[in-house]
Design a protein around this motif. Structure first.
Motif, PDB file in Angstrom:
ATOM      1  N   ALA A  59       0.829  -1.204   0.000  1.00 58.57           N
ATOM      2  CA  ALA A  59       0.000   0.000   0.000  1.00 58.57           C
ATOM      3  C   ALA A  59       0.866   1.257   0.000  1.00 58.57           C
ATOM      4  CB  ALA A  59      -0.925  -0.006   1.212  1.00 58.57           C
ATOM      5  N   ASP A  60       2.081   1.116   0.512  1.00 58.91           N
ATOM      6  CA  ASP A  60       3.006   2.251   0.621  1.00 58.91           C
ATOM      7  C   ASP A  60       4.291   1.922  -0.139  1.00 58.91           C
ATOM      8  OD1 ASP A  60       3.353   0.189   2.735  1.00 58.91           O
ATOM      9  OD2 ASP A  60       5.156   1.354   3.160  1.00 58.91           O
ATOM     10  N   GLU A  61       5.032   2.933  -0.449  1.00 54.23           N
ATOM     11  CA  GLU A  61       6.265   2.722  -1.222  1.00 54.23           C
ATOM     12  C   GLU A  61       7.364   2.050  -0.409  1.00 54.23           C
ATOM     13  OE1 GLU A  61       7.541   6.205  -3.374  1.00 54.23           O
ATOM     14  OE2 GLU A  61       6.379   5.383  -5.049  1.00 54.23           O
ATOM     15  N   GLY A  62       7.266   2.112   0.916  1.00 55.36           N
ATOM     16  CA  GLY A  62       8.287   1.509   1.763  1.00 55.36           C
ATOM     17  C   GLY A  62       8.070   0.020   2.009  1.00 55.36           C
ATOM     18  N   ASN A  63       7.083  -0.567   1.326  1.00 55.76           N
ATOM     19  CA  ASN A  63       6.788  -2.007   1.448  1.00 55.76           C
ATOM     20  C   ASN A  63       6.477  -2.445   2.877  1.00 55.76           C
ATOM     21  OD1 ASN A  63       7.405  -1.887  -1.220  1.00 55.76           O
ATOM     22  ND2 ASN A  63       9.106  -3.340  -1.162  1.00 55.76           N
TER      23      ASN A  63
ATOM     24  N   GLY B 284       8.852  -7.650   8.761  1.00 57.32           N
ATOM     25  CA  GLY B 284       8.571  -6.217   8.846  1.00 57.32           C
ATOM     26  C   GLY B 284       7.363  -5.775   8.038  1.00 57.32           C
ATOM     27  N   ILE B 285       6.555  -6.749   7.612  1.00 61.35           N
ATOM     28  CA  ILE B 285       5.366  -6.424   6.816  1.00 61.35           C
ATOM     29  C   ILE B 285       4.129  -6.477   7.720  1.00 61.35           C
ATOM     30  CG2 ILE B 285       3.894  -7.215   4.915  1.00 61.35           C
ATOM     31  CD1 ILE B 285       6.544  -8.486   3.726  1.00 61.35           C
ATOM     32  N   THR B 286       3.303  -5.451   7.652  1.00 59.68           N
ATOM     33  CA  THR B 286       2.060  -5.433   8.413  1.00 59.68           C
ATOM     34  C   THR B 286       0.900  -5.781   7.496  1.00 59.68           C
ATOM     35  OG1 THR B 286       2.887  -3.723   9.897  1.00 59.68           O
ATOM     36  CG2 THR B 286       0.497  -3.997   9.794  1.00 59.68           C
TER      37      THR B 286
ATOM     38  N   ILE C 147      -0.978   4.651   3.498  1.00 59.46           N
ATOM     39  CA  ILE C 147      -0.425   4.915   2.155  1.00 59.46           C
ATOM     40  C   ILE C 147       0.932   5.625   2.246  1.00 59.46           C
ATOM     41  CG2 ILE C 147      -1.435   7.180   1.522  1.00 59.46           C
ATOM     42  CD1 ILE C 147      -2.365   5.698  -1.119  1.00 59.46           C
ATOM     43  N   ASN C 148       1.160   6.314   3.353  1.00 62.36           N
ATOM     44  CA  ASN C 148       2.464   6.965   3.561  1.00 62.36           C
ATOM     45  C   ASN C 148       3.475   6.059   4.265  1.00 62.36           C
ATOM     46  OD1 ASN C 148       1.899   9.416   2.347  1.00 62.36           O
ATOM     47  ND2 ASN C 148       0.998  10.277   4.212  1.00 62.36           N
TER      48      ASN C 148
END
Ligand SMILES: [Fe+2]
Length: 261
Positions: free
Chosen positions: A101-105, A132-134, A235-236
């Motif tokens: 959902a965000d650019e930082g994966n 580290g993924i939610t 998203i951020n």
């Protein structure tokens, strides 16, 4: 505050959502009229029917953005995927074929099958989180497994997962039972964000404005604003404080659902 839609199927011609560009542009106009300014395009991925590879979605999202701009539709779209839970998920993550959902994966929009919560779900969620993924569990209110055993949803949230409730569910589009369960999830502090999961104009449209209106009436403006803020945080790639959705209405603890069904 801006409304961000984290889940929709209006990228043209890629899944069971919008069939073509013309329809997509019309759907985008409906979204803008609802107050949506930013949207994560989440075609189905690895659900046994559709494969929408990361690289393809990125290219298609760029051309959709171009078409939106050319038509003067003020909507910013980002590439995403609604990722179905599958034994091949970690491999796809390793192969860089997953859009977060965000650019930082960090946040993964994860779909479970509608009829159950597969036995390996807990292990898979744990594996994702260890990396580290939610996981953001999409529309848990429509999952028959959670309906039968809502405590499982409580456990997943307690273990650090987030949930995305579908706006249409909350306003009754999927029937009274789903609507009631959505309300119970919200009351239990186990909901975090609304998204449209829009596919078309009729049964699967946006309903975001209606859902937020209802949420504001039921739970107050700060609570509704929190749901909007959470969409922005996701998203951020920012932290979502999972305690807020129950603390804000003064419950000391997130509730279990014991005996509700
Ligand atoms: Fe979806």
């Amino acid at each position: 505050m801006r409304m961000i839609d984290l889940h929709c199927h209006i990228l043209p011609g890629v899944d069971d959502g919008s069939p073509d560009m013309e329809t997509s542009l019309k759907l985008a106009k409906v979204a803008v009229a609802q107050g949506i300014t930013h949207m994560l395009l989440t075609p189905h991925h690895m659900d046994g029917e559709y494969l929408n590879h990361k690289a393809d979605v990125i290219v298609k999202t760029k051309s959709f953005q171009k078409a939106l701009d050319q038509n003067g539709i003020q909507l910013t779209v980002y590439p995403g995927q609604e990722v179905h839970i599958t034994g091949e998920l970690m491999q796809a993550v390793d192969q860089d074929d997953i859009l977060f959902a965000d650019e930082g994966n960090r946040y993964l929009m994860l779909e479970l099958p509608h009829n159950e919560v597969p036995e390996y779900t807990n292990q898979m969620l744990f594996t994702l989180q260890a990396r580290g993924i939610t996981p953001v569990l999409v529309h848990p209110e429509r999952n028959q497994g959670f309906m039968k055993n809502p405590d499982q949803l409580y456990d997943f949230v307690n273990q650090g997962c987030l949930t995305q409730l579908t706006a249409s569910s909350y306003v009754g589009v999927f029937g009274k039972h789903v609507q009631k369960f959505t309300e119970q999830i919200i009351d239990a502090g186990l909901g975090f964000v609304f998204a449209s999961d829009a596919h078309n104009f009729e049964g699967r449209s946006f309903k975001m404005a209606q859902a937020f209106e209802k949420l504001e009436t039921a739970k107050g403006k700060p609570f509704a604003e929190l749901y909007k803020e959470n969409a922005k945080r996701i998203i951020n790639g920012d932290d979502v404080n999972s305690g807020e959705t129950h603390h804000i209405h003064h419950d000391k603890q997130r509730k279990r659902f014991l005996g509700l069904f």
